[in-house]
Design an enzyme around this catalytic site. Structure first.
Site, PDB file in Angstrom:
ATOM      1  N   ARG A  43     -14.863 -43.279  20.767  1.00  0.00           N
ATOM      2  CA  ARG A  43     -13.301 -42.336  20.716  1.00  0.00           C
ATOM      3  C   ARG A  43     -13.080 -40.821  20.464  1.00  0.00           C
ATOM      4  O   ARG A  43     -12.751 -40.092  19.854  1.00  0.00           O
ATOM      5  CB  ARG A  43     -13.093 -42.723  19.206  1.00  0.00           C
ATOM      6  N   SER A  57      -9.311 -47.568  10.764  1.00  0.00           N
ATOM      7  CA  SER A  57     -11.223 -46.974  10.398  1.00  0.00           C
ATOM      8  C   SER A  57     -10.577 -45.166  10.375  1.00  0.00           C
ATOM      9  O   SER A  57     -10.387 -44.494  11.012  1.00  0.00           O
ATOM     10  CB  SER A  57     -12.044 -46.969  12.044  1.00  0.00           C
ATOM     11  N   GLU A  96     -12.781 -40.146  11.851  1.00  0.00           N
ATOM     12  CA  GLU A  96     -12.255 -40.909  13.358  1.00  0.00           C
ATOM     13  C   GLU A  96     -10.334 -39.576  12.938  1.00  0.00           C
ATOM     14  O   GLU A  96     -10.509 -38.920  13.719  1.00  0.00           O
ATOM     15  CB  GLU A  96     -11.932 -41.854  13.257  1.00  0.00           C
TER      16      GLU A  96
HETATM   17  P1  FAD Z   1      -1.034 -39.385  15.363  1.00  0.00           P
HETATM   18  O1  FAD Z   1      -1.659 -39.690  14.292  1.00  0.00           O
HETATM   19  O2  FAD Z   1       0.560 -38.750  15.704  1.00  0.00           O
HETATM   20  O3  FAD Z   1      -1.646 -38.101  16.220  1.00  0.00           O
HETATM   21  C1  FAD Z   1      -3.569 -37.799  16.488  1.00  0.00           C
HETATM   22  C2  FAD Z   1      -4.038 -36.882  16.888  1.00  0.00           C
HETATM   23  O4  FAD Z   1      -3.363 -36.976  17.708  1.00  0.00           O
HETATM   24  C3  FAD Z   1      -3.100 -35.468  16.515  1.00  0.00           C
HETATM   25  O5  FAD Z   1      -4.148 -34.530  16.215  1.00  0.00           O
HETATM   26  C4  FAD Z   1      -1.533 -35.696  17.308  1.00  0.00           C
HETATM   27  O6  FAD Z   1      -1.827 -33.849  17.164  1.00  0.00           O
HETATM   28  C5  FAD Z   1      -2.155 -34.897  18.683  1.00  0.00           C
HETATM   29  N1  FAD Z   1      -1.375 -35.732  19.899  1.00  0.00           N
HETATM   30  C6  FAD Z   1      -0.579 -36.776  19.364  1.00  0.00           C
HETATM   31  N2  FAD Z   1       0.745 -37.263  20.047  1.00  0.00           N
HETATM   32  C7  FAD Z   1       0.144 -35.742  20.871  1.00  0.00           C
HETATM   33  C8  FAD Z   1       0.249 -35.680  23.005  1.00  0.00           C
HETATM   34  N3  FAD Z   1       1.553 -36.274  23.441  1.00  0.00           N
HETATM   35  N4  FAD Z   1      -0.296 -34.892  23.485  1.00  0.00           N
HETATM   36  C9  FAD Z   1      -1.513 -34.523  22.801  1.00  0.00           C
HETATM   37  N5  FAD Z   1      -2.023 -34.780  21.093  1.00  0.00           N
HETATM   38  C10 FAD Z   1      -1.316 -35.608  20.875  1.00  0.00           C
HETATM   39  N6  FAD Z   1      -7.290 -46.391  16.643  1.00  0.00           N
HETATM   40  C11 FAD Z   1      -8.056 -47.058  17.788  1.00  0.00           C
HETATM   41  O7  FAD Z   1      -8.508 -46.372  18.895  1.00  0.00           O
HETATM   42  N7  FAD Z   1      -8.629 -48.773  17.691  1.00  0.00           N
HETATM   43  C12 FAD Z   1      -7.352 -49.363  16.630  1.00  0.00           C
HETATM   44  O8  FAD Z   1      -7.908 -50.958  16.624  1.00  0.00           O
HETATM   45  C13 FAD Z   1      -7.132 -49.176  15.745  1.00  0.00           C
HETATM   46  N8  FAD Z   1      -6.048 -49.362  14.683  1.00  0.00           N
HETATM   47  C14 FAD Z   1      -5.761 -49.119  14.181  1.00  0.00           C
HETATM   48  C15 FAD Z   1      -4.976 -49.154  13.157  1.00  0.00           C
HETATM   49  C16 FAD Z   1      -4.439 -48.922  11.983  1.00  0.00           C
HETATM   50  C17 FAD Z   1      -3.915 -49.515  10.650  1.00  0.00           C
HETATM   51  C18 FAD Z   1      -3.913 -47.587  12.144  1.00  0.00           C
HETATM   52  C19 FAD Z   1      -3.189 -47.141  10.845  1.00  0.00           C
HETATM   53  C20 FAD Z   1      -4.620 -46.551  12.946  1.00  0.00           C
HETATM   54  C21 FAD Z   1      -5.188 -47.976  13.678  1.00  0.00           C
HETATM   55  N9  FAD Z   1      -6.007 -46.899  15.113  1.00  0.00           N
HETATM   56  C22 FAD Z   1      -6.799 -47.267  15.937  1.00  0.00           C
HETATM   57  C23 FAD Z   1      -5.555 -45.450  15.292  1.00  0.00           C
HETATM   58  C24 FAD Z   1      -4.196 -44.721  15.329  1.00  0.00           C
HETATM   59  O9  FAD Z   1      -3.284 -45.705  15.760  1.00  0.00           O
HETATM   60  C25 FAD Z   1      -4.463 -44.509  16.826  1.00  0.00           C
HETATM   61  O10 FAD Z   1      -5.901 -43.426  16.955  1.00  0.00           O
HETATM   62  C26 FAD Z   1      -3.598 -43.780  17.376  1.00  0.00           C
HETATM   63  O11 FAD Z   1      -3.600 -43.649  18.742  1.00  0.00           O
HETATM   64  C27 FAD Z   1      -3.086 -42.880  17.121  1.00  0.00           C
HETATM   65  O12 FAD Z   1      -1.723 -42.579  18.139  1.00  0.00           O
HETATM   66  P2  FAD Z   1      -0.791 -41.656  16.917  1.00  0.00           P
HETATM   67  O13 FAD Z   1       0.707 -42.168  18.136  1.00  0.00           O
HETATM   68  O14 FAD Z   1      -0.434 -42.124  15.269  1.00  0.00           O
HETATM   69  O15 FAD Z   1      -0.882 -39.731  16.852  1.00  0.00           O
HETATM   70  P1  NAP Z   2     -15.630 -55.934  13.574  1.00  0.00           P
HETATM   71  O1  NAP Z   2     -14.711 -56.914  14.257  1.00  0.00           O
HETATM   72  O2  NAP Z   2     -15.257 -56.307  12.026  1.00  0.00           O
HETATM   73  O3  NAP Z   2     -16.979 -55.352  13.377  1.00  0.00           O
HETATM   74  C1  NAP Z   2     -17.240 -54.342  12.873  1.00  0.00           C
HETATM   75  C2  NAP Z   2     -17.637 -53.145  14.121  1.00  0.00           C
HETATM   76  O4  NAP Z   2     -18.467 -53.661  15.012  1.00  0.00           O
HETATM   77  C3  NAP Z   2     -16.696 -53.198  15.039  1.00  0.00           C
HETATM   78  O5  NAP Z   2     -15.958 -51.906  14.391  1.00  0.00           O
HETATM   79  C4  NAP Z   2     -17.257 -52.771  16.374  1.00  0.00           C
HETATM   80  O6  NAP Z   2     -17.474 -51.767  16.999  1.00  0.00           O
HETATM   81  C5  NAP Z   2     -18.534 -53.954  15.728  1.00  0.00           C
HETATM   82  N1  NAP Z   2     -18.619 -54.583  16.644  1.00  0.00           N
HETATM   83  C6  NAP Z   2     -18.454 -56.046  16.159  1.00  0.00           C
HETATM   84  N2  NAP Z   2     -18.554 -57.227  17.711  1.00  0.00           N
HETATM   85  C7  NAP Z   2     -19.114 -55.934  18.380  1.00  0.00           C
HETATM   86  C8  NAP Z   2     -19.717 -56.261  19.815  1.00  0.00           C
HETATM   87  N3  NAP Z   2     -19.939 -58.051  20.501  1.00  0.00           N
HETATM   88  N4  NAP Z   2     -20.176 -55.811  20.325  1.00  0.00           N
HETATM   89  C9  NAP Z   2     -20.051 -54.017  20.049  1.00  0.00           C
HETATM   90  N5  NAP Z   2     -20.058 -53.752  19.292  1.00  0.00           N
HETATM   91  C10 NAP Z   2     -19.307 -54.633  18.201  1.00  0.00           C
HETATM   92  O7  NAP Z   2     -14.512 -55.259  13.378  1.00  0.00           O
HETATM   93  P2  NAP Z   2     -13.048 -54.512  12.890  1.00  0.00           P
HETATM   94  O8  NAP Z   2     -12.746 -53.653  11.808  1.00  0.00           O
HETATM   95  O9  NAP Z   2     -12.239 -56.276  13.048  1.00  0.00           O
HETATM   96  O10 NAP Z   2     -11.982 -53.964  13.736  1.00  0.00           O
HETATM   97  C11 NAP Z   2     -11.922 -54.967  15.051  1.00  0.00           C
HETATM   98  C12 NAP Z   2     -11.847 -54.188  16.283  1.00  0.00           C
HETATM   99  O11 NAP Z   2     -10.929 -52.942  16.304  1.00  0.00           O
HETATM  100  C13 NAP Z   2     -12.852 -52.926  16.839  1.00  0.00           C
HETATM  101  O12 NAP Z   2     -13.252 -52.863  18.189  1.00  0.00           O
HETATM  102  C14 NAP Z   2     -12.611 -51.902  16.367  1.00  0.00           C
HETATM  103  O13 NAP Z   2     -13.366 -50.183  16.627  1.00  0.00           O
HETATM  104  C15 NAP Z   2     -10.662 -52.122  16.485  1.00  0.00           C
HETATM  105  N6  NAP Z   2     -10.111 -51.187  15.147  1.00  0.00           N
HETATM  106  C16 NAP Z   2     -10.408 -50.308  14.866  1.00  0.00           C
HETATM  107  C17 NAP Z   2      -9.429 -49.150  14.186  1.00  0.00           C
HETATM  108  C18 NAP Z   2      -9.309 -47.878  14.388  1.00  0.00           C
HETATM  109  O14 NAP Z   2      -9.009 -47.008  13.275  1.00  0.00           O
HETATM  110  N7  NAP Z   2     -10.684 -46.944  14.899  1.00  0.00           N
HETATM  111  C19 NAP Z   2      -9.083 -49.599  13.079  1.00  0.00           C
HETATM  112  C20 NAP Z   2      -9.029 -51.322  12.833  1.00  0.00           C
HETATM  113  C21 NAP Z   2      -9.778 -51.954  14.348  1.00  0.00           C
HETATM  114  P3  NAP Z   2     -15.910 -51.270  17.542  1.00  0.00           P
HETATM  115  O15 NAP Z   2     -15.574 -50.424  16.731  1.00  0.00           O
HETATM  116  O16 NAP Z   2     -16.940 -49.802  18.652  1.00  0.00           O
HETATM  117  O17 NAP Z   2     -15.251 -51.585  18.772  1.00  0.00           O
END
Ligand code: FAD
Ligand code: NAP
Length: 339
Positions: free
Chosen positions: A166, A239, A335
């Protein structure tokens, strides 16, 4: 000037937490020239700039006294196709999930585990988005960014992005780069990642023995819809904390008091803990104070029940961080980016 810069624009529809704050100035940009024009506009008036994609990974703690530049550039193109690997380039403003769906419809594999993540393509490298065992670094083929300091375009290789968990060089230097377009290397022959979380089990439940990438995408979408609140119904930014990576010694110590500790060994000998598990153990699941709360099903997700402010959500986050530090000696890092 052809750009439509508006003043006092509500950002409520532009952030998935649904925080009701105003941008002092707001503009949508559709191509490189408009990005440059917007930056020049801000520079002339000495305004700070806040780049905005889908607003799904930020927490707004007050009115934004800046020019908010919303990336709205569109376009997807195939740059190279040798029947095995295909290089695809997408403009920054393309919505992420429809881009993933487009790639799957073309018979291209690689993005299926990253299905249903909100936001834009341009923001995806910012935190090296990841889910279900795949991160964009695994399919990354380069990107083009505009240097806000020099005004020059620069192509970044995988190494130059310094992707981490991340994390990326862009997250480390938040005000420097505008990501304009991103390239991905996708495969015609799928190498599926099914050994993470409940993916394989979900496919089995659906009676699918030999899944195609589209099946994996559908399975992951169905899991996500069950577990995660839809921002259209309940404000959230996914998250709220990163999963902490700690020393094996500290993990062993925590496990003594908590035999059920959810921990994943890392290649470097350290251990990744599930932050959601720690928060749940500490009793925060379903906690609510006013309209700021911890989701009742997924403790890693902070939610806005309606009228929560960014400050209230930030305060709740700090209370959780302090409690987890005190109970487990573990630091939880936020995050979303805070503004
Ligand atoms: P924004 O929120 O608009 O911006 C995020 C940051 O990036 C800000 O600092 C902004 O200034 C900057 N930015 C935006 N666009 C640009 C650009 N073109 N150039 C430079 N900087 C820029 N994330 C995960 O990693 N894994 C997941 O599974 C995941 N699941 C999610 C589920 C839900 C329900 C939600 C709400 C969020 C989730 N996220 C997840 C987080 C998020 O969706 C991601 O990080 C996504 O990539 C953010 O994109 P955005 O366009 O909304 O960014
Ligand atoms: P989950 O399956 O309930 O698992 C809980 C956490 O354990 C996850 O965050 C994941 O870490 C870790 N994990 C699970 N299985 C793993 C494996 N085999 N090896 C290493 N790490 C493991 O998680 P969840 O909340 O439902 O999310 C599922 C996936 O979607 C995850 O990868 C999570 O990161 C991603 N997600 C991200 C966001 C966001 O906003 N960043 C939001 C929703 C979901 P990791 O997060 O490192 O994968």
């Amino acid at each position: 000037m052809s750009l439509q810069v508006r003043s006092q624009v509500s950002l409520k529809p532009f952030n998935t937490f649904g925080i009701d704050v105003n941008a002092n100035w707001f503009v949508e940009v559709h191509d490189d020239a408009e990005v440059r024009e917007a930056l020049a506009y801000a520079c002339d008036r000495q305004l700070p700039v806040l780049l905005l994609g889908g607003g799904s990974n930020l927490l707004l703690t007050g009115d934004v006294s800046a020019l908010v530049v919303r990336m709205a550039s569109r376009g997807i193109r195939v740059l190279h196709d040798d029947d095995e690997q295909v290089i695809v380039e997408s403009e920054a403003g393309e919505p992420w999930h429809p881009f993933v769906q487009w790639s799957l419809e073309q018979g291209l594999a690689g993005l299926e585990n990253l299905s249903l993540i909100p936001g834009t393509v341009g923001a995806a490298p910012m935190q090296n988005i990841g889910a279900y065992g795949v991160e964009i670094k695994d399919v990354f083929a380069g990107l083009t960014a505009l240097d806000r300091q020099s005004g020059e375009l620069r192509d970044f290789t995988l190494e130059e992005c310094a992707f981490g968990y991340r994390d990326s060089v862009f997250k480390q230097t938040l005000d420097r780069w505008v990501i304009l377009r991103v390239r991905f290397k996708l495969d015609r022959k799928a190498r599926l990642h099914l050994d993470y979380g409940p993916v394989r089990q979900r496919l089995a439940e659906q009676g699918i023995d030999h899944p195609a990438p589209l099946d994996v995408s559908r399975a992951i979408c169905s899991i996500r819809r069950e577990k995660l609140p839809d921002p259209a119904e309940l404000g959230n930014a996914g998250s709220f904390f990163k999963n902490p990576v700690i020393s094996a010694a500290l993990a062993a110590q925590i496990k003594l008091g908590h035999p059920g500790l959810v921990a994943y060994p890392q290649a470097d000998g350290r251990v990744k803990l599930a932050a959601g598990w720690l928060i749940e153990q500490a009793g925060w699941k379903g906690y609510r104070e006013g309209d700021a709360g911890v989701h009742r099903l997924q403790s890693l997700v902070l939610v806005n029940y309606g009228a929560a402010t960014g400050t209230q959500l930030h305060r709740l986050a700090r209370m959780i961080q302090a409690d987890i530090a005190q109970r487990f000696a573990v630091t939880l890092e936020m995050e979303p980016n805070l503004y």
